[in-house]
Scaffold this motif. Structure first.
Motif, PDB file in Angstrom:
ATOM      1  N   SER A 170      18.640 -14.040  40.427  1.00 23.87           N
ATOM      2  CA  SER A 170      19.735 -14.914  40.877  1.00 23.87           C
ATOM      3  C   SER A 170      20.329 -15.641  39.677  1.00 23.87           C
ATOM      4  O   SER A 170      20.943 -16.683  39.825  1.00 23.87           O
ATOM      5  CB  SER A 170      19.189 -15.932  41.891  1.00 23.87           C
ATOM      6  OG  SER A 170      18.156 -16.705  41.304  1.00 23.87           O
ATOM      7  N   GLU A 199      16.653  -8.087  50.112  1.00 24.05           N
ATOM      8  CA  GLU A 199      17.906  -8.826  49.979  1.00 24.05           C
ATOM      9  C   GLU A 199      17.792 -10.202  50.619  1.00 24.05           C
ATOM     10  O   GLU A 199      18.283 -11.201  50.075  1.00 24.05           O
ATOM     11  CB  GLU A 199      19.046  -8.023  50.606  1.00 24.05           C
ATOM     12  CG  GLU A 199      20.408  -8.700  50.539  1.00 24.05           C
ATOM     13  CD  GLU A 199      20.921  -8.919  49.122  1.00 24.05           C
ATOM     14  OE1 GLU A 199      21.900  -9.673  48.956  1.00 24.05           O
ATOM     15  OE2 GLU A 199      20.344  -8.350  48.177  1.00 24.05           O
ATOM     16  N   LYS A 200      17.135 -10.265  51.778  1.00 22.08           N
ATOM     17  CA  LYS A 200      16.922 -11.573  52.422  1.00 22.08           C
ATOM     18  C   LYS A 200      16.087 -12.482  51.534  1.00 22.08           C
ATOM     19  O   LYS A 200      16.377 -13.665  51.370  1.00 22.08           O
ATOM     20  CB  LYS A 200      16.223 -11.382  53.771  1.00 22.08           C
ATOM     21  CG  LYS A 200      17.104 -10.808  54.864  1.00 22.08           C
ATOM     22  CD  LYS A 200      16.301 -10.596  56.148  1.00 22.08           C
ATOM     23  CE  LYS A 200      17.133  -9.898  57.218  1.00 22.08           C
ATOM     24  NZ  LYS A 200      16.328  -9.566  58.414  1.00 22.08           N
ATOM     25  N   LYS A 234      17.487 -17.478  45.982  1.00 23.44           N
ATOM     26  CA  LYS A 234      18.658 -18.020  45.296  1.00 23.44           C
ATOM     27  C   LYS A 234      19.046 -19.361  45.886  1.00 23.44           C
ATOM     28  O   LYS A 234      19.349 -20.313  45.161  1.00 23.44           O
ATOM     29  CB  LYS A 234      19.819 -17.032  45.414  1.00 23.44           C
ATOM     30  CG  LYS A 234      21.070 -17.463  44.645  1.00 23.44           C
ATOM     31  CD  LYS A 234      22.129 -16.390  44.686  1.00 23.44           C
ATOM     32  CE  LYS A 234      23.365 -16.829  43.885  1.00 23.44           C
ATOM     33  NZ  LYS A 234      24.411 -15.802  43.888  1.00 23.44           N
ATOM     34  N   LYS A 235      19.013 -19.435  47.203  1.00 24.08           N
ATOM     35  CA  LYS A 235      19.356 -20.691  47.870  1.00 24.08           C
ATOM     36  C   LYS A 235      18.349 -21.773  47.510  1.00 24.08           C
ATOM     37  O   LYS A 235      18.697 -22.923  47.268  1.00 24.08           O
ATOM     38  CB  LYS A 235      19.392 -20.466  49.385  1.00 24.08           C
ATOM     39  CG  LYS A 235      19.811 -21.695  50.181  1.00 24.08           C
ATOM     40  CD  LYS A 235      19.875 -21.370  51.674  1.00 24.08           C
ATOM     41  CE  LYS A 235      20.280 -22.597  52.479  1.00 24.08           C
ATOM     42  NZ  LYS A 235      20.326 -22.308  53.934  1.00 24.08           N
ATOM     43  N   ARG A 273      15.775 -12.298  48.318  1.00 26.30           N
ATOM     44  CA  ARG A 273      16.570 -12.673  47.146  1.00 26.30           C
ATOM     45  C   ARG A 273      17.536 -13.802  47.475  1.00 26.30           C
ATOM     46  O   ARG A 273      17.654 -14.779  46.732  1.00 26.30           O
ATOM     47  CB  ARG A 273      17.353 -11.464  46.636  1.00 26.30           C
ATOM     48  CG  ARG A 273      18.026 -11.684  45.302  1.00 26.30           C
ATOM     49  CD  ARG A 273      18.931 -10.539  44.924  1.00 26.30           C
ATOM     50  NE  ARG A 273      20.145 -10.541  45.712  1.00 26.30           N
ATOM     51  CZ  ARG A 273      21.218 -11.297  45.451  1.00 26.30           C
ATOM     52  NH1 ARG A 273      21.214 -12.131  44.432  1.00 26.30           N
ATOM     53  NH2 ARG A 273      22.277 -11.236  46.206  1.00 26.30           N
ATOM     54  N   LEU A 274      18.208 -13.686  48.615  1.00 25.90           N
ATOM     55  CA  LEU A 274      19.170 -14.723  49.000  1.00 25.90           C
ATOM     56  C   LEU A 274      18.472 -16.048  49.291  1.00 25.90           C
ATOM     57  O   LEU A 274      18.976 -17.120  48.941  1.00 25.90           O
ATOM     58  CB  LEU A 274      19.975 -14.258  50.219  1.00 25.90           C
ATOM     59  CG  LEU A 274      20.933 -13.079  49.954  1.00 25.90           C
ATOM     60  CD1 LEU A 274      21.566 -12.607  51.250  1.00 25.90           C
ATOM     61  CD2 LEU A 274      22.007 -13.469  48.940  1.00 25.90           C
ATOM     62  N   ASN A 275      17.309 -15.967  49.948  1.00 27.44           N
ATOM     63  CA  ASN A 275      16.559 -17.198  50.228  1.00 27.44           C
ATOM     64  C   ASN A 275      16.087 -17.848  48.933  1.00 27.44           C
ATOM     65  O   ASN A 275      16.128 -19.074  48.787  1.00 27.44           O
ATOM     66  CB  ASN A 275      15.353 -16.895  51.127  1.00 27.44           C
ATOM     67  CG  ASN A 275      15.774 -16.555  52.550  1.00 27.44           C
ATOM     68  OD1 ASN A 275      16.864 -16.920  52.982  1.00 27.44           O
ATOM     69  ND2 ASN A 275      14.926 -15.841  53.272  1.00 27.44           N
TER      70      ASN A 275
END
Length: 659
Positions: free
Chosen positions: A505, A399-400, A406-407, A402-404
């Motif tokens: 994302s 999840e980290k 996406k950012k 994926r979020l990184n």
């Protein structure tokens, strides 16, 4: 606006009667008027035979699938009652085959005909008969043989009976009606899956499937002597984390304080594995595709008990968050088969149950059994706890990531300051904006001068990009060229990987462009770069291709100069056509220059001006074939690629840019 019919009054109300209640509205009973509804009609007949066998009458059920799409279900039960019913003052065959809400499964007391029943509502047999082109029924009681025939929901010929000493049982042969269902071609896989599931939850009951294949019948048998325990053992294999556990319990429950009590029996089989996971719920042997009460019970009990074990044994790191059911489910093989004599299904198709009493009984039983299991098997408990924590921490790391990602790829920052040499356009209207992905700095210069800066942007590619079919995602997203391209597109990526569960994302609404135009030289290098770009889009953002956002700018292959005119030929055929057209005139022919060598006016005319350019739209219609070709020519299938080149290489010799 046109006037609506105003004659809506008392005579406008009508009521469906008889067979029309099903034939005109099959989806109300079967959930669909398509193949799924047709499949469910078959299960309604099968479930009556299963109910008989579960009560101890018959140990084998035979289902025959004929090549004309008709079906036959034969059991060795007591024989469906069809003779005169003095209490109802009608023949039972009329009630069970021609009346909705008629049957022998409504009573829950000691006088009940069935303790636990798949069919509760008295709809299935009648509804399937109403939805059939024809239905032939043959019933043996040990003393009498009864026969019935129906066509399009209507009985023909009444009840016929004759003495017979043949063993008792019921045989129903019917053909689903194409006037009712849009499709009756039930695949053999449905029968295989359904009979296998029923064998799993009905210990010792043999199911025989006969599938007509030409003039012969292929036969399969399904039998699980130990039911769900055998199924879990089969799924777990020889290298599971734990051995198979089997638990049983019976309870008397109620769904609400003012509701009557009823009996529920729960059978559970489970094992833990770091290679396989499976969760299946059944009630009265009907597969609960959407779970309901059993799923809620399992989520509560497993999370509560494993979390308690982790806390008691100090397995969590300091300030670490609690496990979720997803962490447990990822290593759990669980099958729950429950039975009750009072059941609340979500609807007639029986995909989920909602009984509060069953849910509470299951939750209490699972918590207790897990607690005892962990106490009596500390080594198993330790292995389970360790695997659940691995799943949890992997999920959180993914999840980290994926979020990184996406950012990194979809940030709202000004992309002109983040992507080297990217040249944006002025318009903010996405429906107009176009981006040209071009080869190198020289093409950037020519395209920059030739473009319309109001709506055309330029993104140069520095060299050949990574082959996205041969690289893993970690390597792909370390490539500056690829991440810059994704940043410029703005919509993120559609990515799922085993290592990082879900890095997706993607959001089509964030796409910054109406057209993505690949603009490369008309030579071997240009074609390869174009193919690599298409491969990247195919793997990371296939939705852009599906929605028709990707184009190829077709560059001319030849420039033909005649007097003060210049003609552009995009292939050999077009060149020959121009030569015939200009025959007898003084001509000069040259291979077209690379994009970076073209004059801005020439570049605008041939490649960028929407009025005069040629664009090839990348179509999604054959995505599967395209994917196979990409995999073959750019993937890891070396032997396949070598064979393809040896078989087809000669077809491309004339196109090679070699001297």
């Amino acid at each position: 606006m046109p006037k609506k019919n105003q004659s809506y009054g008392n005579e406008s109300i009508s009521m469906l009667k008889g067979a029309d209640r099903v034939r005109l509205r099959p989806a109300v009973i079967f959930g669909s008027d398509g193949i799924e509804g047709c499949e469910h009609s078959v299960f309604e007949i099968l479930s009556n035979s299963i109910d008989e066998a579960r009560e101890g009458y018959g140990h084998e059920i035979t289902v025959t699938r004929y090549s004309d799409w008709s079906v036959q279900v034969e059991d060795h039960g007591r024989g469906c009652p069809v003779d005169y019913n003095p209490r109802e003052k009608r023949y039972n065959w009329e009630l069970v085959f021609c009346e909705m809400y008629a049957g022998g499964k409504y009573h829950n007391g000691e006088d009940a005909s069935y303790e636990y029943s798949l069919g509760l509502n008295g709809l299935g047999l009648c509804a399937t008969q109403y939805a059939a082109e024809y239905m032939d029924v043959e019933i043996h009681t040990g003393e009498t043989k009864y026969t019935l025939h129906f066509q399009h929901g209507e009985n023909v010929g009444g009840l016929k009976k004759e003495p017979s000493t043949a063993p008792s049982g019921t045989k129903i042969h019917w053909k689903p009606d194409l006037q009712v269902f849009t499709d009756i071609r039930i695949p053999v896989e449905y029968y295989e899956d359904t009979l296998r599931r029923q064998a799993i939850v009905n210990n010792g009951l043999k199911f025989v499937l006969k599938n007509q294949n030409g003039k012969k019948f292929d036969t399969q048998e399904f039998l699980y002597e130990n039911g769900i325990a055998d199924h879990v053992k089969e799924m777990a294999g020889d290298d599971a984390l734990t051995s198979v556990q089997s638990w049983q319990a019976e309870r008397t429950v109620r769904d609400r304080a003012d509701k009557p009590e009823y009996h529920v029996k729960v059978n559970v089989a489970l094992a833990f594995s770091n290679k396989t996971h499976l969760t299946e719920y059944y009630h009265n042997s009907s597969w609960l595709e959407h779970g309901g009460a059993p799923d809620k019970a399992a989520r509560n009990a497993f999370v509560y008990q494993i979390d308690s074990y982790l806390k008691q044994n100090n397995k969590y790191n300091k300030n670490e968050s609690k496990i979720t059911y997803a962490d447990v489910e990822d290593c759990l093989i669980l099958v729950i088969s429950s039975f009750s004599n009072r059941t609340s299904y979500e609807n007639q198709t029986k995909k989920a149950i909602t009984n509060k009493g069953i849910q509470e009984a299951m939750t209490e039983m699972l918590r207790h059994q897990l607690e005892v299991y962990f106490i009596e098997n500390p080594l198993d408990a330790d292995k389970i706890a360790a695997q659940v924590l691995i799943n949890k921490r992997s999920r959180e790391d993914a999840e980290k990531t994926r979020l990184n990602l996406k950012k990194k790829l979809t940030s709202n920052m000004d992309i002109t300051s983040r992507v080297a040499k990217f040249v944006d356009c002025r318009s903010k209207d996405v429906s107009r904006r176009e981006i040209f992905i071009v080869e190198g700095d020289s093409a950037l210069g020519a395209c920059k001068q030739a473009r319309d800066p109001d709506f055309q942007a330029i993104m140069p590619i520095r060299g050949k990009i990574l082959n996205c079919l041969k690289a893993d995602y970690n390597r792909i997203f370390k490539s500056d060229i690829i991440t810059d391209l994704v940043k410029v597109l703005g919509c993120g990526v559609q990515v799922k990987s085993k290592a990082n569960k879900d890095l997706s994302s993607f959001d089509m609404d964030n796409l910054r462009w109406n057209k993505i135009i690949l603009c490369t030289d008309a030579d071997v290098d240009g074609f390869q770069i174009r193919t690599l770009l298409l491969t990247m889009l195919y793997r990371l953002t296939p939705e852009l291709i599906r929605q028709g956002k990707v184009f190829i700018a077709e560059s001319p292959l030849y420039e033909i100069h005649c007097k003060n005119e210049t003609y552009f030929a995009y292939d050999e055929v077009e060149k020959e056509r121009f030569l015939k057209q200009l025959k007898g005139q003084k001509l000069t022919i040259q291979r077209s220059k690379g994009l970076g060598e073209n004059e801005p006016d020439m570049m605008n005319l041939t490649t960028m001006n929407p009025v005069t350019r040629r664009l090839i739209k990348v179509m999604p219609s054959d995505a599967t074939a395209t994917g196979k070709t990409f995999d073959l020519l750019l993937g890891d299938n070396l032997s396949g690629r070598k064979q393809y080149i040896s078989e087809h290489g000669r077809e491309y010799v004339e196109e090679l840019d070699v001297s």
